[in-house]
Enzyme design. Structure first.
Site, short mmCIF file in Angstrom:
data_model
loop_
_atom_site.label_atom_id
_atom_site.label_comp_id
_atom_site.label_asym_id
_atom_site.label_seq_id
_atom_site.Cartn_x
_atom_site.Cartn_y
_atom_site.Cartn_z
N ARG A 122 0.83 -1.21 0.00
CA ARG A 122 0.00 0.00 0.00
C ARG A 122 0.87 1.25 0.00
O ARG A 122 0.54 2.24 -0.65
CB ARG A 122 -0.90 -0.03 1.24
CG ARG A 122 -1.94 1.09 1.27
CD ARG A 122 -2.74 1.07 2.57
NE ARG A 122 -3.83 2.02 2.54
CZ ARG A 122 -4.53 2.37 3.61
NH1 ARG A 122 -4.27 1.83 4.77
NH2 ARG A 122 -5.52 3.24 3.50
N ASP A 182 -20.43 5.33 -0.09
CA ASP A 182 -20.67 4.26 0.89
C ASP A 182 -22.00 4.49 1.59
O ASP A 182 -22.77 3.54 1.81
CB ASP A 182 -19.55 4.23 1.95
CG ASP A 182 -18.18 4.11 1.36
OD1 ASP A 182 -17.52 3.08 1.57
OD2 ASP A 182 -17.74 5.05 0.68
N ARG A 185 -24.87 3.57 -0.64
CA ARG A 185 -25.06 2.11 -0.66
C ARG A 185 -25.77 1.63 0.61
O ARG A 185 -26.62 0.74 0.57
CB ARG A 185 -23.71 1.42 -0.81
CG ARG A 185 -23.05 1.62 -2.16
CD ARG A 185 -21.65 1.04 -2.19
NE ARG A 185 -21.04 1.15 -3.53
CZ ARG A 185 -19.79 1.54 -3.74
NH1 ARG A 185 -19.00 1.83 -2.73
NH2 ARG A 185 -19.32 1.60 -4.97
N HIS A 209 -12.50 5.72 4.16
CA HIS A 209 -13.22 5.09 3.05
C HIS A 209 -12.64 3.70 2.82
O HIS A 209 -11.45 3.53 2.62
CB HIS A 209 -13.05 5.93 1.78
CG HIS A 209 -13.56 5.26 0.54
ND1 HIS A 209 -14.87 4.93 0.36
CD2 HIS A 209 -12.91 4.85 -0.58
CE1 HIS A 209 -15.03 4.35 -0.82
NE2 HIS A 209 -13.85 4.29 -1.41
#
Length: 350
Positions: A122, A182, A185, A209
């Site tokens: 990452r 988000d 959803r 997030h």
């Protein structure tokens, strides 16, 4: 970049307009106070073009500028949109690889970003995105010093922090799309189960997030009726484990779309268009977006991290943060995300 073919290039002079319109005598010049709204979208990939298309169809701007590193792809996308002019509100559409085309933008939306390579850490991905943002952000700040920056690229929270640092803008004018999608959803899942319109469901996902996002259960209401309070009044039992399953279903819904079609585009297009509308039209609506969160809910003042919190958005960017009640567990998870992000940011050397 070569411009779209014009009638003048085909041999038709500008005088042709006189055959269609008779000038008004002693007409006053346009009002100097008349102002055009301009949005620039950086990145002409699936997400960038879904955002551009949605903004166009919702008649949010007078001018739309597209920027991408691939000139042929960029010109093709520009022409494709321009050819729909007869079906859209009148919006001037430009495209170029040169950031000068973004000059005097009211809102710059960054969707460009490096994709993760298999086996890449990452931190390595973030470092590549940092290098990319060093190319993108300074020119945007140079050509549109009064603009709002809206970061959509992932990982959105850290990249919003990077955009803030590189732009030199005040923090209220640098925003990440965060958990706005988000939360949509989340609202859809609840509305679908309860058989109501999603617009009548109030529910927020906050925090980082992604997988560690926090669902604010105590804030959920349907038609103004608090959901958890209603369950308790009707003596309907529910378990914390069930609530966590719902939260995970919200998070995993994005992965399902990616698995099925390879990417997400339409939902993020509508999500970002809703943010653009609130910002450009000074609507002062509440959206859960990534903002400078230090000092909120016990997050250390020294930790300059961007996390999603319900914020009031208007022409000035983030106008305020809603005082939403968080349980101690929710606040703890928020602080944990802040600690993780801060640790990562310290390694970027920015």
């Amino acid at each position: 970049m070569k411009k779209a073919t014009s009638l003048s290039e085909l041999g038709i002079t500008d005088d042709i307009s006189k055959a269609f319109f008779r000038p008004i005598q002693s007409a006053a010049p346009p009002s100097p106070s008349k102002r055009r709204t301009k949005v620039s979208v950086i990145g002409a990939g699936n997400v960038g073009m879904a955002i551009a298309q949605t903004i166009l169809t919702q008649d949010l701007v007078d001018e739309l500028a597209l920027v991408d590193a691939k000139p042929d792809k960029l010109r093709g996308e520009m022409l494709d949109l321009q050819h729909a002019a007869a079906f859209l509100p009148r919006t001037r559409i430009f495209a170029d690889t040169d950031y000068a085309i973004t000059a005097s933008s009211d809102l710059c939306i960054i969707t460009a970003g490096a994709r993760q390579i298999p086996g890449e850490s990452r931190l390595d991905l973030l470092q590549r995105n940092l290098d990319l943002f060093r190319i993108i952000v300074p020119p945007l700040a140079k050509y549109s010093p009064e603009a709002l920056l809206l970061v959509v690229s992932n990982p959105v929270d850290v990249l919003t922090y990077i955009a803030w640092k590189l732009s030199g803008f005040p923090p209220n004018r640098v925003i990440g799309s965060g958990t706005n999608l988000d939360s949509s959803r989340f609202r859809f899942l609840l509305a679908d189960h309860l058989e109501v319109n999603a617009q009548d469901v109030q529910a927020y996902m906050v925090g980082e997030h992604g997988d560690s996002s926090v669902a604010l259960w105590s804030s959920i209401s349907v038609g103004g009726v608090p959901v958890l309070g209603s369950l308790e009044r009707h003596q309907i039992e529910y378990e914390e484990g069930v609530l966590e399953k719902i939260r995970k279903a919200v998070v995993e819904s994005a992965y399902e779309v990616i698995q099925l079609k390879g990417y997400t585009s339409w939902a993020i297009g509508y999500s970002v268009a809703s943010l653009a509308r609130s910002l450009l039209r000074d609507q002062r609506r509440i959206h859960p977006v990534s903002l400078l969160a230090k000092g909120f809910y016990g997050i250390d003042e020294e930790k300059e991290v961007f996390l999603s919190l319900p914020a009031q958005l208007g022409r000035g960017g983030v106008l305020g943060v809603a005082s939403v009640h968080l349980t101690e567990e929710e606040a703890k998870r928020l602080r944990c995300s802040a600690d993780t992000l801060w640790e990562i940011q310290q390694k970027l050397g920015i």
